[in-house]
Motif scaffolding. Structure first.
Motif, mmCIF file in Angstrom:
data_model
loop_
_atom_site.group_PDB
_atom_site.id
_atom_site.type_symbol
_atom_site.label_atom_id
_atom_site.label_comp_id
_atom_site.label_asym_id
_atom_site.label_seq_id
_atom_site.Cartn_x
_atom_site.Cartn_y
_atom_site.Cartn_z
ATOM 1 N N ILE A 1 0.844 -1.203 0.000
ATOM 2 C CA ILE A 1 0.000 0.000 0.000
ATOM 3 C C ILE A 1 0.876 1.249 0.000
ATOM 4 C CG2 ILE A 1 -1.667 1.336 1.354
ATOM 5 C CD1 ILE A 1 -2.768 -1.454 2.307
ATOM 6 N N VAL A 2 1.913 1.258 0.826
ATOM 7 C CA VAL A 2 2.822 2.414 0.893
ATOM 8 C C VAL A 2 3.517 2.625 -0.443
ATOM 9 C CG1 VAL A 2 4.958 3.274 1.948
ATOM 10 C CG2 VAL A 2 3.132 2.340 3.398
ATOM 11 N N ARG A 3 4.005 1.553 -1.073
ATOM 12 C CA ARG A 3 4.679 1.683 -2.378
ATOM 13 C C ARG A 3 3.710 2.203 -3.444
ATOM 14 N NH1 ARG A 3 7.268 -3.406 -1.074
ATOM 15 N NH2 ARG A 3 5.845 -4.406 -2.529
ATOM 16 N N ALA A 4 2.473 1.719 -3.418
ATOM 17 C CA ALA A 4 1.475 2.209 -4.377
ATOM 18 C C ALA A 4 1.178 3.687 -4.125
ATOM 19 C CB ALA A 4 0.201 1.374 -4.286
ATOM 20 N N ALA A 5 1.116 4.088 -2.859
ATOM 21 C CA ALA A 5 0.884 5.494 -2.518
ATOM 22 C C ALA A 5 2.048 6.366 -3.005
ATOM 23 C CB ALA A 5 0.700 5.651 -1.011
ATOM 24 N N GLU A 6 3.276 5.894 -2.823
ATOM 25 C CA GLU A 6 4.438 6.644 -3.297
ATOM 26 C C GLU A 6 4.401 6.814 -4.809
ATOM 27 O OE1 GLU A 6 7.489 4.157 -1.634
ATOM 28 O OE2 GLU A 6 7.550 5.300 0.254
ATOM 29 N N LEU A 7 4.016 5.769 -5.510
ATOM 30 C CA LEU A 7 3.915 5.843 -6.971
ATOM 31 C C LEU A 7 2.813 6.815 -7.384
ATOM 32 C CD1 LEU A 7 5.074 4.702 -9.606
ATOM 33 C CD2 LEU A 7 3.367 2.892 -9.469
#
Length: 142
Positions: free
Chosen positions: A99-105
Motif C-alpha cells: 500500500i505504501v509503495r502504491a501510494a508513493e507511486l
C-alpha cells in the motif's frame, strides 16, 4: 487438465465434480461482490464525513489501494476490509508495504498532492454494523 480431473502431488488420479469447482468459483465471486459492496459503503461513509474521493480501486505494478480520499490538505490512502470480525490487525506487514509503495507511486505521478499531509487509514466493514474508521492505522515507516 480436464474439468473435474487432475493428478495429486503423489501421482494418484483424483476426481472432483464440476459442481464442486463451480461452488469454489461462486464463493470467490460472492466474496468479490461482498468486498466491492464494502468499498462502496466505505466510500459513501467517507463522503458523508466530508472527504472527496480522489480515486477508487487504484491498481499499480507495486500494489493496490482501495480508496484515496482528500479533506483539506490531507490525503488518506484507505484500505477497506470487509469481514465479520472486528480485528483491527487484519493487515500484514507485506500488505502495508505494498500500500505504501502504491501510494508513493501515486504521489510521484500527481504533483498536486505532494505537499499534502499523508495518512494511511483502515476501514472495517461488517454485516449489521457501521463502518469502523481507523485513522492513521499505520505509518509509511512501519
Amino acid at each position: 487438465f480436464t474439468p473435474g480431473h487432475w493428478k495429486s502431488p503423489d501421482g494418484a488420479n483424483e476426481h472432483a465434480s464440476v459442481s464442486t469447482l463451480d461452488q469454489g468459483r461462486d464463493r470467490r465471486q460472492q466474496a468479490e461482490r461482498y468486498g466491492r459492496a464494502g468499498e462502496s459503503l466505505a466510500a459513501l461513509y467517507l463522503r458523508l464525513k466530508g472527504y472527496r474521493i480522489v480515486a477508487r480501486d487504484l491498481r499499480t505494478p507495486v500494489g493496490e489501494i482501495d480508496l484515496i480520499v482528500q479533506r483539506g490538505n490531507l490525503i488518506a490512502f484507505v484500505e477497506v476490509k470487509t469481514r465479520s470480525a472486528d480485528a483491527a490487525d487484519v493487515l500484514t506487514t507485506a500488505q502495508r508495504r505494498r500500500i505504501v509503495r502504491a501510494a508513493e507511486l501515486f504521489l510521484a505521478h500527481r504533483p498536486e498532492f505532494q505537499a499534502s499531509d499523508i495518512r494511511f487509514d483502515l476501514i472495517l466493514v461488517g454485516r449489521s454494523r457501521w463502518p469502523q474508521h481507523l485513522r492513521a492505522a499505520f505509518r509509511a515507516d512501519d
